[in-house]
Design a protein around this motif. Structure first.
Motif, PDB file in Angstrom:
ATOM      1  N   THR A 131       0.826  -1.212   0.000  1.00  0.00           N
ATOM      2  CA  THR A 131       0.000   0.000   0.000  1.00  0.00           C
ATOM      3  C   THR A 131       0.860   1.261   0.000  1.00  0.00           C
ATOM      4  O   THR A 131       2.060   1.217   0.273  1.00  0.00           O
ATOM      5  CB  THR A 131      -0.916   0.025   1.241  1.00  0.00           C
ATOM      6  N   GLN A 136      -3.032   4.575   3.628  1.00  0.00           N
ATOM      7  CA  GLN A 136      -3.840   4.007   2.549  1.00  0.00           C
ATOM      8  C   GLN A 136      -4.236   2.570   2.860  1.00  0.00           C
ATOM      9  O   GLN A 136      -5.320   2.110   2.489  1.00  0.00           O
ATOM     10  CB  GLN A 136      -3.073   4.040   1.225  1.00  0.00           C
ATOM     11  N   GLY A 137      -3.384   1.864   3.608  1.00  0.00           N
ATOM     12  CA  GLY A 137      -3.734   0.518   4.032  1.00  0.00           C
ATOM     13  C   GLY A 137      -4.957   0.512   4.930  1.00  0.00           C
ATOM     14  O   GLY A 137      -5.857  -0.330   4.788  1.00  0.00           O
ATOM     15  N   LEU A 140      -8.018   1.210   2.855  1.00  0.00           N
ATOM     16  CA  LEU A 140      -8.394   0.010   2.108  1.00  0.00           C
ATOM     17  C   LEU A 140      -9.158  -0.956   3.015  1.00  0.00           C
ATOM     18  O   LEU A 140     -10.234  -1.451   2.645  1.00  0.00           O
ATOM     19  CB  LEU A 140      -7.130  -0.642   1.551  1.00  0.00           C
ATOM     20  N   TRP A 284       2.214  -1.957   4.025  1.00  0.00           N
ATOM     21  CA  TRP A 284       1.650  -3.231   3.588  1.00  0.00           C
ATOM     22  C   TRP A 284       0.631  -3.749   4.592  1.00  0.00           C
ATOM     23  O   TRP A 284       0.588  -3.325   5.744  1.00  0.00           O
ATOM     24  CB  TRP A 284       2.740  -4.274   3.369  1.00  0.00           C
ATOM     25  N   GLY A 305      -6.953  -3.793  -3.527  1.00  0.00           N
ATOM     26  CA  GLY A 305      -5.576  -3.442  -3.849  1.00  0.00           C
ATOM     27  C   GLY A 305      -5.389  -3.167  -5.323  1.00  0.00           C
ATOM     28  O   GLY A 305      -4.578  -2.329  -5.725  1.00  0.00           O
TER      29      GLY A 305
END
Length: 435
Positions: A131, A136-137, A140, A284, A305
């Motif tokens: 990510t 942003q992870g 998501l 990640w 993703g």
């Protein structure tokens, strides 16, 4: 030549020349944004801008202890091999194209190897999605796990005090946010009784941040097992924000996934903090699913993703080298943060009206402003504003983390700068204290 007015005004053609021609109401611009925009404001950035809007009255050099950016002074140089690996990726010209949206196989394998090496947790590359940083992870994960309210009601449990970005990222989704307390008297570990009471059939996830921002705590194995027992009882997965994983000094860090034999654990980590490169924006997600009960979540994370083309291709190419950094480099970084933790803890203990537990992880100290100690300063925002104005030291008020009456200090400066901070802080407290 035709009469342009008659052509343009259909009403006039119908009514005839004896009627008064009236123009239609002109359509106005109506550009709007979603109401979630206001709810998504980041209080850290807004508070920083508000407090530092005016130049301090002090002639002292400004010292910024507000943003958790270890490069600001900087604290320590990134791993030399990491820099060389990125340079190589740039120069060889082989890493300039699109990659799999969830990340290249080589980069994801590097993450698998890293967590096996440091956490003793075995993942496959299919359990890993790369990510654009942990932020942003989180976005998501929240998007995948939280349904529209029109489909299903849901709630998510967050720590208090806790990182403000969690709430900001959830603002455009339909989940109810419920906060469980972390207890200062227990070194900021989770109030498991409260956590248990907040869980119900609509709870989609429990979010744990360990080591903690802003508290600087490092949960014990026993505390983590207590959280897992609650999650197992209610059959709720856990989102483990471990961006500060292994950044501890008083006791070893215990990865949550290493303890779970049943509860699905979604671990988030990255390069920003431990590797001192927040601007590289690389993180990640790893899914630990011991019983195989979260296959739909795994597919959802992979699907989401692929909405983007993955994080920076150059860093992906360099990742195997970066994550192979030798322990000695980390030891050097941690020794500097520990020194800062000791300086701040002693300095705060000697400052009238302030107190703090000794931080044992991450890169923060969370300082309590004793009630009534500073009569002219009505709250933590007023305290931070006056401290910046009079001493040119910027700290973040506790309200940014859902905990008024405190402020956060970033442990990310050279030691001599932090000693200067403590001298200014004590001078400020003596001036404003109710002595």
């Amino acid at each position: 030549m035709p009469d342009i007015k008659l052509i343009q005004c259909q009403d006039a053609l119908v009514a005839g020349p004896s009627k008064t021609i009236t123009s239609k109401t002109e359509k106005q611009w109506n550009v709007r944004v979603s109401p979630s925009v206001n709810r998504s404001r980041n209080p850290i950035r807004e508070t920083l801008a508000s407090i530092t809007a005016n130049t301090p009255s002090s002639s002292k050099a400004p010292i910024n202890l507000g943003l958790g950016d270890p490069t600001y002074y900087p604290l320590h140089s990134p791993p030399p091999a990491a820099i060389a690996a990125v340079e190589k990726a740039v120069l060889d010209g082989k890493s300039n194209g699109y990659l799999n949206g969830v990340g290249s196989s080589e980069a994801r394998q590097a993450v698998v190897d890293y967590h096996m090496r440091w956490d003793q947790v075995q993942y496959s590359i299919d359990d890993v999605v790369l990510t654009h940083g942990v932020g942003q992870g989180l976005d998501l994960i929240f998007s995948v796990m939280i349904p529209p309210a029109s489909v299903e009601r849901s709630n998510i449990l967050l720590p208090r005090p806790g990182f403000a970005q969690y709430t900001a990222l959830l603002a455009n989704l339909d989940a109810e946010v419920r906060y469980y307390d972390c207890l200062e008297e227990n070194d900021w570990e989770v109030d498991v009784d409260m956590l248990n009471s907040l869980c119900d059939e609509e709870t989609r996830a429990i979010l744990i941040n360990n080591p903690s921002n802003p508290c600087g705590s490092n949960y014990s194995r026993e505390a983590l097992q207590g959280i897992l027992e609650i999650a197992e009882k209610h059959k709720i997965p856990i989102i483990a924000d471990e961006i500060y994983g292994h950044m501890t000094w008083s006791s070893p860090f215990v990865p949550l996934a290493s303890l779970s034999t049943s509860v699905p654990i979604i671990t988030l980590s990255g390069l920003s903090k431990r590797f001192l490169v927040p601007g590289w924006r690389f993180g990640w997600i790893c899914l630990h699913d011991p019983l195989g009960v979260a296959s739909s979540l795994k597919k959802g994370i992979q699907c989401w993703g692929n909405r983007f083309m993955g994080p920076n291709s150059l860093i992906q190419a360099a990742l195997p080298t970066i994550l192979a950094t030798e322990p000695e480099w980390y030891d050097q970084v941690l020794s500097k943060i520990e020194v800062l933790a000791k300086i701040v803890h002693k300095g705060v203990s000697d400052a009238p009206g302030l107190s703090a537990t000794f931080p044992s992880g991450a890169m923060y100290s969370f300082v309590k402003i004793e009630e009534g100690a500073f009569p002219a300063l009505q709250d933590d925002v007023a305290f931070a504003t006056a401290l910046y104005n009079e001493q040119a030291v910027f700290v973040l008020p506790g309200m940014c983390f859902g905990m008024p009456g405190y402020f956060r200090v970033v442990l990310g400066t050279p030691a001599d700068v932090m000693l200067d901070v403590i001298e200014r802080l004590q001078e400020f407290c003596q001036k404003h204290g109710d002595l």
